[in-house]
Design an enzyme around this catalytic site. Structure first.
Site, PDB file in Angstrom:
ATOM      1  N   THR A 105     -13.395   2.436  19.978  1.00 41.89           N
ATOM      2  CA  THR A 105     -14.418   3.196  20.699  1.00 41.89           C
ATOM      3  C   THR A 105     -15.678   2.340  20.870  1.00 41.89           C
ATOM      4  OG1 THR A 105     -13.504   5.198  19.771  1.00 41.89           O
ATOM      5  CG2 THR A 105     -15.728   5.351  20.670  1.00 41.89           C
ATOM      6  N   VAL A 149      -4.833   4.174  14.865  1.00 36.51           N
ATOM      7  CA  VAL A 149      -4.644   3.932  16.296  1.00 36.51           C
ATOM      8  C   VAL A 149      -3.610   2.833  16.540  1.00 36.51           C
ATOM      9  CG1 VAL A 149      -5.813   3.051  18.370  1.00 36.51           C
ATOM     10  CG2 VAL A 149      -6.929   4.764  16.947  1.00 36.51           C
ATOM     11  N   ARG A 159     -12.085   9.942   5.591  1.00 35.08           N
ATOM     12  CA  ARG A 159     -13.189   9.046   5.930  1.00 35.08           C
ATOM     13  C   ARG A 159     -14.398   9.845   6.418  1.00 35.08           C
ATOM     14  NH1 ARG A 159     -10.354   5.060   9.976  1.00 35.08           N
ATOM     15  NH2 ARG A 159      -9.330   7.002  10.520  1.00 35.08           N
ATOM     16  N   ASP A 186      -2.675  -7.370  11.079  1.00 32.88           N
ATOM     17  CA  ASP A 186      -3.765  -6.719  10.339  1.00 32.88           C
ATOM     18  C   ASP A 186      -4.240  -7.672   9.247  1.00 32.88           C
ATOM     19  OD1 ASP A 186      -4.521  -3.397  10.041  1.00 32.88           O
ATOM     20  OD2 ASP A 186      -5.244  -4.783   8.488  1.00 32.88           O
ATOM     21  N   ARG A 196      -1.411  -3.492   3.675  1.00 37.41           N
ATOM     22  CA  ARG A 196      -0.971  -2.703   4.836  1.00 37.41           C
ATOM     23  C   ARG A 196       0.275  -3.342   5.460  1.00 37.41           C
ATOM     24  NH1 ARG A 196      -0.971   2.254   6.970  1.00 37.41           N
ATOM     25  NH2 ARG A 196      -1.223   2.340   9.213  1.00 37.41           N
ATOM     26  N   THR A 253     -14.832   0.736  14.580  1.00 35.93           N
ATOM     27  CA  THR A 253     -16.199   0.588  15.114  1.00 35.93           C
ATOM     28  C   THR A 253     -17.084   1.639  14.424  1.00 35.93           C
ATOM     29  OG1 THR A 253     -15.412   1.906  16.990  1.00 35.93           O
ATOM     30  CG2 THR A 253     -15.732  -0.439  17.380  1.00 35.93           C
ATOM     31  N   CYS A 306     -14.935   9.716  14.221  1.00 31.29           N
ATOM     32  CA  CYS A 306     -15.066   9.804  15.688  1.00 31.29           C
ATOM     33  C   CYS A 306     -16.255  10.682  16.078  1.00 31.29           C
ATOM     34  CB  CYS A 306     -13.779  10.343  16.296  1.00 31.29           C
ATOM     35  SG  CYS A 306     -12.455   9.126  16.302  1.00 31.29           S
TER      36      CYS A 306
HETATM   37  N1  LIG Z   1      -8.297   7.477  14.070  1.00 28.42           N
HETATM   38  C1  LIG Z   1      -8.359   8.077  15.226  1.00 28.42           C
HETATM   39  O1  LIG Z   1      -7.801   9.125  15.381  1.00 28.42           O
HETATM   40  C2  LIG Z   1      -9.065   7.466  16.409  1.00 28.42           C
HETATM   41  C3  LIG Z   1      -8.974   8.145  17.618  1.00 28.42           C
HETATM   42  C4  LIG Z   1      -9.552   7.583  18.726  1.00 28.42           C
HETATM   43  C5  LIG Z   1     -10.238   6.382  18.617  1.00 28.42           C
HETATM   44  N2  LIG Z   1     -10.351   5.751  17.420  1.00 28.42           N
HETATM   45  C6  LIG Z   1     -11.066   4.482  17.386  1.00 28.42           C
HETATM   46  O2  LIG Z   1     -10.086   3.448  17.218  1.00 28.42           O
HETATM   47  C7  LIG Z   1     -10.608   2.397  16.407  1.00 28.42           C
HETATM   48  C8  LIG Z   1      -9.715   2.187  15.209  1.00 28.42           C
HETATM   49  O3  LIG Z   1      -9.700   3.372  14.438  1.00 28.42           O
HETATM   50  P1  LIG Z   1      -8.608   3.636  13.322  1.00 28.42           P
HETATM   51  O4  LIG Z   1      -8.794   5.053  12.913  1.00 28.42           O
HETATM   52  O5  LIG Z   1      -7.270   3.185  13.758  1.00 28.42           O
HETATM   53  O6  LIG Z   1      -9.134   2.665  12.166  1.00 28.42           O
HETATM   54  P2  LIG Z   1      -8.380   2.333  10.791  1.00 28.42           P
HETATM   55  O7  LIG Z   1      -9.439   2.081   9.800  1.00 28.42           O
HETATM   56  O8  LIG Z   1      -7.335   3.380  10.508  1.00 28.42           O
HETATM   57  O9  LIG Z   1      -7.586   0.995  11.111  1.00 28.42           O
HETATM   58  C9  LIG Z   1      -8.169  -0.183  11.473  1.00 28.42           C
HETATM   59  C10 LIG Z   1      -7.322  -1.331  10.977  1.00 28.42           C
HETATM   60  O10 LIG Z   1      -7.906  -2.544  11.474  1.00 28.42           O
HETATM   61  C11 LIG Z   1      -7.782  -3.522  10.458  1.00 28.42           C
HETATM   62  N3  LIG Z   1      -8.733  -4.594  10.760  1.00 28.42           N
HETATM   63  C12 LIG Z   1     -10.075  -4.639  10.602  1.00 28.42           C
HETATM   64  N4  LIG Z   1     -10.569  -5.797  11.085  1.00 28.42           N
HETATM   65  C13 LIG Z   1      -9.512  -6.503  11.550  1.00 28.42           C
HETATM   66  C14 LIG Z   1      -9.369  -7.772  12.180  1.00 28.42           C
HETATM   67  N5  LIG Z   1     -10.414  -8.554  12.431  1.00 28.42           N
HETATM   68  N6  LIG Z   1      -8.138  -8.175  12.524  1.00 28.42           N
HETATM   69  C15 LIG Z   1      -7.062  -7.392  12.282  1.00 28.42           C
HETATM   70  N7  LIG Z   1      -7.134  -6.192  11.694  1.00 28.42           N
HETATM   71  C16 LIG Z   1      -8.345  -5.745  11.341  1.00 28.42           C
HETATM   72  C17 LIG Z   1      -8.015  -2.774   9.165  1.00 28.42           C
HETATM   73  O11 LIG Z   1      -7.472  -3.467   8.065  1.00 28.42           O
HETATM   74  C18 LIG Z   1      -7.281  -1.448   9.456  1.00 28.42           C
HETATM   75  O12 LIG Z   1      -5.931  -1.477   9.020  1.00 28.42           O
HETATM   76  C19 LIG Z   1     -12.044   2.801  16.090  1.00 28.42           C
HETATM   77  O13 LIG Z   1     -12.895   2.276  17.060  1.00 28.42           O
HETATM   78  C20 LIG Z   1     -12.008   4.318  16.211  1.00 28.42           C
HETATM   79  O14 LIG Z   1     -13.266   4.854  16.516  1.00 28.42           O
HETATM   80  C21 LIG Z   1      -9.772   6.269  16.305  1.00 28.42           C
END
Ligand SMILES: NC(=O)c1ccc[n+]([C@@H]2O[C@H](COP(=O)([O-])OP(=O)(O)OC[C@H]3O[C@@H](n4cnc5c(N)ncnc54)[C@H](O)[C@@H]3O)[C@@H](O)[C@H]2O)c1
Length: 403
Positions: A116, A15, A327, A33, A38, A81, A256
């Site tokens: 989310t 995201v 995942r 991050d 990364r 989340t 999700c």
């Molecule tokens: N992947 C999707 O397609 C998608 C779609 C809609 C919503 N979401 C929601 O978006 C959110 C993120 O999902 P994602 O798929 O991008 O996750 P992800 O695991 O791909 O990425 C999350 C990133 O956050 C970093 N991180 C964790 N804690 C941190 C902190 N305290 N400070 C800075 N960086 C930190 C991690 O190292 C990681 O690189 C979740 O709530 C998910 O449910 C995801």
């Protein structure tokens, strides 16, 4: 370049990365991050998730150095989340990200959450952390918004730019500011929700709607299987009605659809209502992997094959088709279920390197090995090229095939 905002995106995963890149085309931006690897790969313009291709521009700084955040005035939070092992929301990452921001917070800053949430996480959980640690007051010294992300990994038709963005803010002026901010980067436009809680809830409803509808298809598929009726043939016939909702049976994994319903379930239970449909949908969808394991074993026995030492090929391992995201993939449950019956399991997935584990193979066909059963677990486009003849050639005895 618009000088009004300096935007920090916290969490550069599926995201956060596209978002940070999109904002950097209009504003000075910081992508933060906690994962150093990364940051290093992003600084070389490489997304190891394989999700987007980009060339890093000079308006964006990728960093894991907290002090780089100090000049931001908009924080956008996109950290994971997940759920705990007992399927309750795990908000530890969002809480720690909020604490970290609180330590950097200046007067008039805006924090927008995109992760989310169940309704209330922004204002009942994050805001108190922000207020307590920063000593600043909500809606007087700093402001919040919530704008759920709606992208889906592997979907190249609907990217960030193509999906209407729901926005919301902690008061009318901030809601307008946030809405205008997203209008800069989203070609499809925005929808300004009347409150943060409405925006939080809308995202959950989208994914719950899919979960419940897929659960219905899975339940029908299991019922028809018992009756000896081909579910896909039934659905092809039913689909000819103009208002048929075209959901398909299958595994529901990922971060999700298989997770978000638990967020609303948990909030609802605390509010005194036990959502039985949401619960049973989750149970049905979680049961599909063991249904596939049992069905495979039954079909093998019918062909006189024993499970002990049998070779099983699974095609596809990611949580959904045509993407590399594995995942919370439910294919792992199938793998484990078959192994518990002493089967030897090989997996081919064109999106996962065979070096990921010695179970993975680089091609399903150029091996000396013959299989007692073949399961197509994920509908990657590549698999549609294979014919039943191809599968028969690598089958030991009569082909046992599930898709
Ligand atoms: N992947 C999707 O397609 C998608 C779609 C809609 C919503 N979401 C929601 O978006 C959110 C993120 O999902 P994602 O798929 O991008 O996750 P992800 O695991 O791909 O990425 C999350 C990133 O956050 C970093 N991180 C964790 N804690 C941190 C902190 N305290 N400070 C800075 N960086 C930190 C991690 O190292 C990681 O690189 C979740 O709530 C998910 O449910 C995801």
């Amino acid at each position: 370049m618009d000088k009004e905002y300096k935007i920090a995106v916290i969490g550069l995963g599926y995201v956060g990365l596209p978002l940070a890149i999109a904002f950097s085309e209009h504003f000075e931006s910081i992508g933060y991050d906690i994962n150093v690897d990364r940051i290093n790969t992003l600084n070389n313009s490489v997304d190891t998730n394989g999700d987007i291709q980009f060339i890093k521009n000079d308006n964006i700084l990728f960093t894991n150095n907290l002090s780089d955040l100090s000049y931001a005035n908009i924080y956008i939070v996109t950290v994971p989340t997940p759920v705990n092992p007992n399927n309750t929301p795990d908000l530890t990452l969002i809480e720690s990200a909020s604490s970290m921001i609180a330590d950097m917070l200046n007067k008039d800053d805006i924090i927008i959450y995109e992760s989310t949430f169940f309704p209330g996480v922004t204002e009942d959980i994050c805001v108190p952390i922000l207020e307590k640690r920063s000593g600043l007051r909500y809606n007087k010294d700093f402001y919040c918004g919530y704008s759920p992300e709606r992208i889906s990994p592997g979907d190249n038709q609907y990217r960030l730019n193509d999906i209407v963005k729901i926005t919301s803010g902690s008061n009318t002026e901030i809601a307008n500011k946030i809405d205008n901010l997203y209008k800069k980067i989203i070609k499809a436009g925005t929808y300004k929700a009347p409150s943060i809680q409405v925006a939080e809830s809308a995202k959950l409803v989208e994914n719950i709607q899919r979960d419940v509808n897929i659960a219905l298809m899975n339940e029908l598929a299991m019922m028809f299987d018992n009756m000896g009726i081909d579910t896909l043939q039934v659905l092809s016939a039913a689909r000819t009605k103009w208002n048929f909702l075209d959901f398909k049976p299958g595994l529901v994994g990922g971060h999700c659809i298989g997770v978000d319903p638990y967020y609303l379930i948990s909030k609802s239970e605390k509010s005194g209502y036990k959502p039985s449909l949401l619960y049973s949908s989750r149970e049905i969808n979680n049961h599909v992997a063991s249904f596939i394991v049992n069905k495979t074993i039954k079909l093998m026995y019918e062909e006189g094959k024993s499970t002990e030492g049998s070779n099983i090929l699974i095609l596809g391992y990611t949580f959904k088709e045509n993407c590399s995201d594995k995942r919370n993939s439910k294919v792992r449950d199938i793998e484990m279920g078959l192994k518990s019956h002493s089967c030897i399991v090989k997996i081919f997935d064109p999106y996962i390197s065979p070096s990921a584990s010695n179970n993975f193979i680089s091609t399903p066909f150029e091996q000396d090995i013959k299989y007692d059963a073949i399961i197509v677990a994920v509908a990657h486009n590549e698999f549609f090229k294979y014919s039943i003849d191809d599968f028969s050639r690598i089958s030991r005895g009569n082909l046992v095939f599930l898709d």
